[in-house]
Design a protein around this motif. Structure first.
Motif, mmCIF file in Angstrom:
data_model
loop_
_atom_site.group_PDB
_atom_site.id
_atom_site.type_symbol
_atom_site.label_atom_id
_atom_site.label_comp_id
_atom_site.label_asym_id
_atom_site.label_seq_id
_atom_site.Cartn_x
_atom_site.Cartn_y
_atom_site.Cartn_z
ATOM 1 N N SER A 176 15.181 42.914 -31.112
ATOM 2 C CA SER A 176 14.506 44.274 -30.721
ATOM 3 C C SER A 176 15.782 44.866 -29.936
ATOM 4 C CB SER A 176 13.461 44.369 -30.098
ATOM 5 O OG SER A 176 13.476 43.503 -28.670
ATOM 6 N N THR A 177 16.513 44.175 -28.921
ATOM 7 C CA THR A 177 17.422 44.700 -28.024
ATOM 8 C C THR A 177 18.742 44.845 -29.181
ATOM 9 O OG1 THR A 177 16.774 43.382 -26.307
ATOM 10 C CG2 THR A 177 18.888 44.633 -26.077
ATOM 11 N N PHE A 178 19.160 44.036 -29.950
ATOM 12 C CA PHE A 178 20.444 44.346 -30.818
ATOM 13 C C PHE A 178 19.972 45.753 -31.652
ATOM 14 C CE2 PHE A 178 20.958 39.562 -31.178
ATOM 15 C CZ PHE A 178 21.769 39.628 -30.068
ATOM 16 N N GLU A 179 18.760 45.861 -32.150
ATOM 17 C CA GLU A 179 18.572 46.935 -32.951
ATOM 18 C C GLU A 179 18.682 48.393 -31.839
ATOM 19 O OE1 GLU A 179 17.485 49.402 -36.309
ATOM 20 O OE2 GLU A 179 17.604 47.010 -35.942
ATOM 21 N N PHE A 180 18.192 48.276 -30.664
ATOM 22 C CA PHE A 180 18.133 49.463 -29.757
ATOM 23 C C PHE A 180 19.634 49.732 -29.721
ATOM 24 C CE2 PHE A 180 18.633 50.763 -25.430
ATOM 25 C CZ PHE A 180 17.579 51.861 -25.298
ATOM 26 N N ALA A 181 20.433 48.735 -29.106
ATOM 27 C CA ALA A 181 21.912 48.741 -28.951
ATOM 28 C C ALA A 181 22.677 49.623 -30.157
ATOM 29 C CB ALA A 181 22.531 47.656 -28.542
ATOM 30 N N ALA A 182 22.314 49.049 -31.221
ATOM 31 C CA ALA A 182 22.946 49.578 -32.497
ATOM 32 C C ALA A 182 22.758 51.103 -32.910
ATOM 33 C CB ALA A 182 22.502 48.513 -33.710
ATOM 34 N N GLN A 183 21.278 51.408 -32.691
ATOM 35 C CA GLN A 183 20.821 52.653 -33.043
ATOM 36 C C GLN A 183 21.455 53.630 -31.755
ATOM 37 O OE1 GLN A 183 16.514 52.598 -32.784
ATOM 38 N NE2 GLN A 183 16.582 51.709 -34.949
ATOM 39 N N LYS A 184 21.677 53.306 -30.723
ATOM 40 C CA LYS A 184 22.361 54.274 -29.487
ATOM 41 C C LYS A 184 23.724 54.189 -29.825
ATOM 42 C CE LYS A 184 18.556 55.086 -26.903
ATOM 43 N NZ LYS A 184 18.112 56.534 -26.769
ATOM 44 N N GLY A 185 24.274 53.247 -30.402
ATOM 45 C CA GLY A 185 25.967 53.381 -30.725
ATOM 46 C C GLY A 185 26.559 52.448 -29.700
ATOM 47 N N GLY A 207 23.321 40.214 -34.644
ATOM 48 C CA GLY A 207 23.427 41.643 -33.947
ATOM 49 C C GLY A 207 24.654 42.566 -34.499
ATOM 50 N N ALA A 208 25.723 41.791 -34.905
ATOM 51 C CA ALA A 208 26.816 42.391 -35.676
ATOM 52 C C ALA A 208 26.285 42.997 -37.103
ATOM 53 C CB ALA A 208 27.930 41.396 -35.999
ATOM 54 N N ARG A 209 25.494 42.472 -37.765
ATOM 55 C CA ARG A 209 25.116 42.840 -39.215
ATOM 56 C C ARG A 209 24.219 44.164 -38.689
ATOM 57 N NH1 ARG A 209 23.029 37.512 -42.318
ATOM 58 N NH2 ARG A 209 25.259 36.952 -43.227
ATOM 59 N N THR A 210 23.445 44.148 -37.669
ATOM 60 C CA THR A 210 22.582 45.272 -37.475
ATOM 61 C C THR A 210 23.537 46.661 -36.949
ATOM 62 O OG1 THR A 210 20.796 43.955 -36.570
ATOM 63 C CG2 THR A 210 20.825 46.265 -35.852
ATOM 64 N N MET A 211 24.382 46.125 -36.239
ATOM 65 C CA MET A 211 25.502 47.172 -35.696
ATOM 66 C C MET A 211 26.231 48.028 -37.030
ATOM 67 S SD MET A 211 27.012 45.451 -32.410
ATOM 68 C CE MET A 211 27.936 46.682 -31.843
ATOM 69 N N ILE A 212 26.501 46.846 -37.986
ATOM 70 C CA ILE A 212 27.234 47.480 -39.047
ATOM 71 C C ILE A 212 26.418 48.290 -40.034
ATOM 72 C CG2 ILE A 212 28.150 46.733 -41.481
ATOM 73 C CD1 ILE A 212 29.394 44.471 -39.780
ATOM 74 N N GLN A 213 24.889 47.960 -40.180
ATOM 75 C CA GLN A 213 24.027 48.619 -40.711
ATOM 76 C C GLN A 213 23.746 50.095 -40.191
ATOM 77 O OE1 GLN A 213 20.773 45.967 -40.922
ATOM 78 N NE2 GLN A 213 21.778 44.455 -42.486
ATOM 79 N N ASN A 214 23.834 50.138 -39.043
ATOM 80 C CA ASN A 214 23.751 51.395 -38.280
ATOM 81 C C ASN A 214 25.178 52.398 -38.372
ATOM 82 O OD1 ASN A 214 21.016 51.863 -36.901
ATOM 83 N ND2 ASN A 214 21.232 49.696 -37.283
ATOM 84 N N GLY A 215 25.977 51.936 -39.091
ATOM 85 C CA GLY A 215 27.272 52.660 -39.048
ATOM 86 C C GLY A 215 28.633 52.097 -38.545
ATOM 87 N N ARG A 216 28.482 51.087 -37.626
ATOM 88 C CA ARG A 216 29.655 50.705 -36.947
ATOM 89 C C ARG A 216 30.578 49.863 -38.225
ATOM 90 N NH1 ARG A 216 30.757 48.879 -31.570
ATOM 91 N NH2 ARG A 216 28.589 50.171 -31.275
ATOM 92 N N MET A 217 31.817 50.273 -38.096
ATOM 93 C CA MET A 217 32.782 49.815 -38.811
ATOM 94 C C MET A 217 32.954 48.108 -38.723
ATOM 95 S SD MET A 217 33.880 51.914 -41.184
ATOM 96 C CE MET A 217 35.170 50.929 -41.769
ATOM 97 N N PRO A 218 32.821 47.294 -39.518
ATOM 98 C CA PRO A 218 32.977 45.839 -39.123
ATOM 99 C C PRO A 218 34.352 45.416 -38.062
ATOM 100 C CG PRO A 218 32.659 45.951 -41.441
ATOM 101 C CD PRO A 218 32.883 47.369 -41.152
ATOM 102 N N ALA A 219 35.282 46.034 -38.401
ATOM 103 C CA ALA A 219 36.366 45.792 -37.601
ATOM 104 C C ALA A 219 36.323 46.136 -36.117
ATOM 105 C CB ALA A 219 37.759 46.143 -38.072
ATOM 106 N N GLN A 220 35.185 47.150 -35.927
ATOM 107 C CA GLN A 220 35.113 47.534 -34.695
ATOM 108 C C GLN A 220 33.913 47.076 -33.753
ATOM 109 O OE1 GLN A 220 37.263 50.030 -33.406
ATOM 110 N NE2 GLN A 220 38.143 49.706 -35.245
#
Length: 367
Positions: A176-185, A207-220
């Motif tokens: 849930s915290t991974f999702e929250f952080a990813a949504q906030k960027g 967490g990384a997959r959640t961030m990528i699904q929310n628009g983060r480039m994998p390398a970032q």
């Protein structure tokens, strides 16, 4: 990869002036050795961590260093009024010349919430509102906010941080915290303090997959990992040098964790799943090391662990808790030097994107 130091401010000896002075000296030495950041943990009410107001010590570190980035891991947002938090850490950014890393969390230790007179059951909501307000105030314009716990009307902070934006990281071990952080960027920071390292790797991948699904480039994707670290020329010496200090830290950390005694407070159930022990007995340091809760080793063993973290889960920043449990100053300095001279040089290249970060996406595209 970049390497840094983490400080709890533990003082089994009760000599806090000495502890703070040693932290300052270690930060100066870290900069000389090539470490790039130092992060402080906010804690209250025990000798486990005497860092009740991190900006005070952060300002002293800023005065003694030139390039070292100075951060929190973490500032506990529910313990203070967000406007004041924004002001204090903006001052740190200004005094340091724009070197602030702002790591945040909602806190987890029940006794600290009691100590601070804060309601742990509402920590998630208070944390979220506080973070929204702090980030909003740091944009530099008069800011208003209407929340359940805080109302801010046309407020402006002075000074304003030099960095735009200030780097923000959220401490996380739960989905849930991974999702929250990813949504906030925001970036995520984590540690294997309570769970085996291999389990933590699974959380990092999630967490990384959640961030990528929310628009983060994998390398970032950048998920710093903090570990208790002590190095010596031999593994045997490393164990002998650090055993008492590590046992002090883990005995205090376990007893303070939600779910250690009875049921965890609402919203902290994830801690019950990652506790490394169900009783008051701290596992032997050898067991903690074997499970990856700590890294007690010679340089070759440290290189192997960090290489796996880089390759398996793409770690770009590795944070070492070397000043742990009142460990003697000279032993900390020796460990720092050995790490800088015999471990860090191997990791000068860019961290590749692990296949695990994008495997789920590739599988979905094939289907």
């Amino acid at each position: 990869m970049k390497f840094g130091l983490f400080f709890l401010g533990s003082s089994p000896r009760g000599n806090y002036r000495r502890e703070y002075e040693e932290i300052l000296e270690q930060c100066q030495y870290a900069e000389e050795l090539g470490f790039t950041f130092a992060w402080l943990a906010e804690h209250h009410g025990s000798s486990y961590g005497a860092m009740s107001r991190p900006p005070v010590l952060m300002s002293a570190i800023a005065e003694r260093t030139q390039t070292l980035r100075i951060g929190t891991a973490v500032a506990i947002l529910p313990f203070d009024y967000p406007v004041r938090t924004a002001e204090e850490y903006a001052m740190v950014d200004v005094l340091s010349g724009g070197r602030l890393d702002f790591g945040v969390g909602r806190g987890y230790q029940p006794r600290e919430f009691a100590h601070q007179g804060s309601n742990q059951s509402t920590s998630r909501e208070v944390f979220s509102e506080s973070l929204d307000i702090i980030v909003g105030l740091w944009k530099g314009e008069p800011f208003s906010y209407e929340g359940q716990h805080f109302q801010v009307n046309n407020v402006e902070v002075f000074p304003k941080p030099l960095q735009q934006p200030v780097p923000v990281m959220i401490a996380a071990i739960s989905p849930s915290t991974f999702e929250f952080a990813a949504q906030k960027g925001f970036d995520i920071m984590t540690a294997p303090a309570l769970m085996p390292l291999e389990d933590l790797k699974k959380h990092i991948i999630s967490g990384a997959r959640t961030m990528i699904q929310n628009g983060r480039m994998p390398a970032q994707v950048d998920i710093p990992v903090t570990m208790v670290v002590h190095l010596a020329p031999t593994v045997e010496q490393a164990f002998d040098d650090s055993r008492t200090a590590i046992e002090f830290q883990f005995s205090h950390a376990l007893k303070a964790t939600p779910g250690f005694e009875g049921k965890a407070p609402k919203g902290y159930e994830a801690y019950e799943e990652v506790l490394i022990s169900g009783d008051s007995t701290v596992p032997p340091v050898e067991e903690l090391n074997a499970s990856g809760n700590v890294l007690v080793s010679d340089p070759e063993g440290a290189r192997n662990v960090i290489r796996a973290l880089r390759d398996d889960v793409g770690v770009k920043r590795f944070c070492c808790l070397m000043n742990t449990g009142g460990l003697e100053h000279d032993r900390v300095l020796r460990s720092m030097r050995l790490f800088a001279e015999e471990v860090m040089p191997e990791f000068g290249d860019e961290t590749p994107v692990p296949e695990a970060f994008v495997a789920e996406q590739a599988e979905a595209e094939v289907v």
